[in-house]
Design an enzyme around this catalytic site. Structure first.
Site, PDB file in Angstrom:
ATOM      1  N   LYS A   1       0.802  -1.235   0.000  1.00  0.00           N
ATOM      2  CA  LYS A   1       0.000   0.000   0.000  1.00  0.00           C
ATOM      3  C   LYS A   1       0.834   1.284   0.000  1.00  0.00           C
ATOM      4  O   LYS A   1       0.393   2.304  -0.509  1.00  0.00           O
ATOM      5  CB  LYS A   1      -0.932   0.024   1.217  1.00  0.00           C
ATOM      6  CG  LYS A   1      -2.131  -0.899   1.100  1.00  0.00           C
ATOM      7  CD  LYS A   1      -3.072  -0.693   2.280  1.00  0.00           C
ATOM      8  CE  LYS A   1      -4.242  -1.639   2.235  1.00  0.00           C
ATOM      9  NZ  LYS A   1      -5.190  -1.428   3.329  1.00  0.00           N
TER      10      LYS A   1
ATOM     11  N   GLY B   1      -1.724   2.585  12.771  1.00  0.00           N
ATOM     12  CA  GLY B   1      -1.256   1.974  11.526  1.00  0.00           C
ATOM     13  C   GLY B   1      -2.007   2.522  10.324  1.00  0.00           C
ATOM     14  O   GLY B   1      -2.586   3.615  10.371  1.00  0.00           O
TER      15      GLY B   1
ATOM     16  N   ARG C   1       0.308   1.815  21.232  1.00  0.00           N
ATOM     17  CA  ARG C   1       1.329   1.102  21.993  1.00  0.00           C
ATOM     18  C   ARG C   1       2.718   1.655  21.672  1.00  0.00           C
ATOM     19  O   ARG C   1       3.477   2.018  22.550  1.00  0.00           O
ATOM     20  CB  ARG C   1       1.253  -0.359  21.544  1.00  0.00           C
ATOM     21  CG  ARG C   1       1.461  -1.402  22.535  1.00  0.00           C
ATOM     22  CD  ARG C   1       1.206  -2.752  21.935  1.00  0.00           C
ATOM     23  NE  ARG C   1       1.611  -2.906  20.530  1.00  0.00           N
ATOM     24  CZ  ARG C   1       1.585  -4.042  19.874  1.00  0.00           C
ATOM     25  NH1 ARG C   1       1.192  -5.142  20.485  1.00  0.00           N
ATOM     26  NH2 ARG C   1       1.961  -4.113  18.609  1.00  0.00           N
TER      27      ARG C   1
HETATM   28  P1  NAP Z   1      -1.146  -2.043  10.746  1.00  0.00           P
HETATM   29  O1  NAP Z   1      -0.744  -0.904   9.879  1.00  0.00           O
HETATM   30  O2  NAP Z   1      -0.262  -3.220  10.873  1.00  0.00           O
HETATM   31  O3  NAP Z   1      -1.406  -1.423  12.241  1.00  0.00           O
HETATM   32  C1  NAP Z   1      -1.769  -2.250  13.294  1.00  0.00           C
HETATM   33  C2  NAP Z   1      -2.074  -1.399  14.523  1.00  0.00           C
HETATM   34  O4  NAP Z   1      -2.556  -2.272  15.545  1.00  0.00           O
HETATM   35  C3  NAP Z   1      -0.865  -0.674  15.098  1.00  0.00           C
HETATM   36  O5  NAP Z   1      -1.263   0.587  15.586  1.00  0.00           O
HETATM   37  C4  NAP Z   1      -0.459  -1.597  16.247  1.00  0.00           C
HETATM   38  O6  NAP Z   1       0.220  -0.927  17.295  1.00  0.00           O
HETATM   39  C5  NAP Z   1      -1.792  -2.042  16.746  1.00  0.00           C
HETATM   40  N1  NAP Z   1      -1.741  -3.266  17.528  1.00  0.00           N
HETATM   41  C6  NAP Z   1      -1.474  -4.531  17.091  1.00  0.00           C
HETATM   42  N2  NAP Z   1      -1.531  -5.408  18.106  1.00  0.00           N
HETATM   43  C7  NAP Z   1      -1.824  -4.685  19.228  1.00  0.00           C
HETATM   44  C8  NAP Z   1      -2.019  -5.020  20.597  1.00  0.00           C
HETATM   45  N3  NAP Z   1      -1.922  -6.275  21.032  1.00  0.00           N
HETATM   46  N4  NAP Z   1      -2.351  -4.035  21.470  1.00  0.00           N
HETATM   47  C9  NAP Z   1      -2.472  -2.750  21.027  1.00  0.00           C
HETATM   48  N5  NAP Z   1      -2.270  -2.359  19.742  1.00  0.00           N
HETATM   49  C10 NAP Z   1      -1.964  -3.321  18.857  1.00  0.00           C
HETATM   50  O7  NAP Z   1      -2.566  -2.633  10.306  1.00  0.00           O
HETATM   51  P2  NAP Z   1      -3.766  -1.845   9.585  1.00  0.00           P
HETATM   52  O8  NAP Z   1      -3.622  -1.987   8.124  1.00  0.00           O
HETATM   53  O9  NAP Z   1      -3.845  -0.498  10.181  1.00  0.00           O
HETATM   54  O10 NAP Z   1      -5.011  -2.734  10.017  1.00  0.00           O
HETATM   55  C11 NAP Z   1      -5.543  -2.659  11.332  1.00  0.00           C
HETATM   56  C12 NAP Z   1      -6.875  -3.382  11.390  1.00  0.00           C
HETATM   57  O11 NAP Z   1      -7.823  -2.696  10.569  1.00  0.00           O
HETATM   58  C13 NAP Z   1      -6.829  -4.827  10.867  1.00  0.00           C
HETATM   59  O12 NAP Z   1      -7.632  -5.624  11.697  1.00  0.00           O
HETATM   60  C14 NAP Z   1      -7.426  -4.704   9.475  1.00  0.00           C
HETATM   61  O13 NAP Z   1      -8.060  -5.895   9.064  1.00  0.00           O
HETATM   62  C15 NAP Z   1      -8.455  -3.612   9.712  1.00  0.00           C
HETATM   63  N6  NAP Z   1      -8.847  -2.929   8.462  1.00  0.00           N
HETATM   64  C16 NAP Z   1     -10.167  -2.993   8.144  1.00  0.00           C
HETATM   65  C17 NAP Z   1     -10.601  -2.387   6.983  1.00  0.00           C
HETATM   66  C18 NAP Z   1     -12.060  -2.481   6.635  1.00  0.00           C
HETATM   67  O14 NAP Z   1     -12.426  -2.142   5.507  1.00  0.00           O
HETATM   68  N7  NAP Z   1     -12.910  -2.886   7.563  1.00  0.00           N
HETATM   69  C19 NAP Z   1      -9.702  -1.706   6.143  1.00  0.00           C
HETATM   70  C20 NAP Z   1      -8.367  -1.651   6.515  1.00  0.00           C
HETATM   71  C21 NAP Z   1      -7.948  -2.288   7.682  1.00  0.00           C
HETATM   72  P3  NAP Z   1       1.809  -0.723  17.268  1.00  0.00           P
HETATM   73  O15 NAP Z   1       2.068   0.473  16.421  1.00  0.00           O
HETATM   74  O16 NAP Z   1       2.171  -0.524  18.670  1.00  0.00           O
HETATM   75  O17 NAP Z   1       2.403  -1.987  16.683  1.00  0.00           O
END
Ligand code: NAP
Length: 283
Positions: free
Chosen positions: A72, A134, A157
């Site tokens: 992305k 994220g 976090r």
């Molecule tokens: P990403 O860029 O990898 O970011 C993940 C985030 O989650 C980071 O802020 C991370 O914190 C945090 N995190 C992970 N494990 C954690 C824990 N145990 N405790 C607290 N914080 C934690 O992923 P992303 O692309 O943003 O996706 C995040 C979520 O959104 C996923 O579940 C994805 O499926 C969902 N999403 C949904 C849609 C939709 O259309 N519904 C679209 C996009 C994404 P750190 O920075 O501390 O690691």
């Protein structure tokens, strides 16, 4: 008799890993419902082949593509044009081809804000608390700021990522944004109007829920989850128990697909058909 066309219009999905991404189900159902000879093709693209994959959109006269993990951010440098919003987020999840040129857009946040507005929630002048910093958090907060949210708290976090997103929002949007460290159980401030889980906590196969003090959720708050699988998360169940309005990540997912559908076909998406297709797939 009109000459039959045996060529399909093509949309790709570029990602890796990508085998379990169900977007094809939503888009193919929508194409069929609108009687379009379009095909959505899920492809595994390795980082070293991303540039070639983008070039193939032009070579094969394709209509566009979705882009997912891990491309992305990297994809930006291979596109001819990038929307202001996608540039601000630093991420593209949808490409469309127009007059032989590639355009990058980010529909994740648009899908989210469509869900929010569709539920009758007015972001203007509100205070939002976002868990996570994220890609999803970036997309959701930029759209919330564009929709007029006046204050955003980023709870994350990893401090550096949380502070970087807060700085970006303060610099590029009118929303006043602060970073709050996430050490132990986080209490939601009582003046919060919109609370969003933009972390991956609760996403299948993780059965967990974000570490917040659920007793601090109150009626009048709108609580949203980015997690779409499972559709109903423990996070949302806890919020509903306390009288909050809840919004599922499932709606965000379908709505972002609907924006992509419109960019590729020029037609309004049959959103109900897309929801039913995804419900059947996850049943
Ligand atoms: P990403 O860029 O990898 O970011 C993940 C985030 O989650 C980071 O802020 C991370 O914190 C945090 N995190 C992970 N494990 C954690 C824990 N145990 N405790 C607290 N914080 C934690 O992923 P992303 O692309 O943003 O996706 C995040 C979520 O959104 C996923 O579940 C994805 O499926 C969902 N999403 C949904 C849609 C939709 O259309 N519904 C679209 C996009 C994404 P750190 O920075 O501390 O690691």
């Amino acid at each position: 008799m009109a000459q039959k066309c045996y060529r399909s219009e093509l949309i790709a999905l570029f990602g890796n890993p990508v085998d379990e991404n169900a977007t094809v189900v939503i888009q193919e159902a929508a194409f069929a419902a609108r009687g379009l000879n379009y095909r959505y093709i899920t492809t595994k693209v390795l980082p070293e082949d991303l540039e070639t994959a983008v070039k193939s959109l032009k070579a094969l006269n394709m209509k566009g593509a979705n882009v997912t993990i891990p491309h992305k951010v990297e994809i930006l440098k291979y596109l001819d044009h990038i929307s202001d919003t996608a540039a601000l987020m630093g991420a593209v999840n949808t490409i469309y081809v127009k007059d032989g040129e590639t355009y990058g857009e980010n529909t994740d946040g648009m899908g989210f804000i469509t869900s929010v507005l569709g539920a009758g929630v007015e972001p203007l002048g509100k205070r939002a608390v976002i868990l996570g910093a994220g890609g999803a958090a970036r997309a959701m907060t930029v759209e919330l700021a564009k929709a007029g949210v006046k204050h955003i708290t980023i709870v994350n976090r990893t401090e550096a990522k949380g502070k970087a997103l807060a700085a970006l929002l303060n610099e590029k949007t009118p929303a006043k944004t602060e970073y709050a460290p996430w050490k132990g159980t986080y209490p939601i401030p009582e003046d919060a109007d919109i609370v969003v889980n933009a972390t991956s906590v609760g996403m299948y196969p993780d059965p967990g829920r974000p570490d917040i003090d659920y007793a601090t959720l109150a009626p009048g708050m709108t609580v949203c989850d980015g997690v779409h699988n499972p559709r109903r998360t423990p996070f949302l169940d806890e919020a509903a128990k306390r009288g909050c309005k809840t919004l599922e990540g499932f709606g965000m997912l379908v709505n972002q697909g609907a924006v992509g559908f419109k960019l590729w076909t020029g037609l309004d998406a049959p959103v109900e058909v897309m929801i039913e297709a995804l419900e059947r797939e996850f049943a």
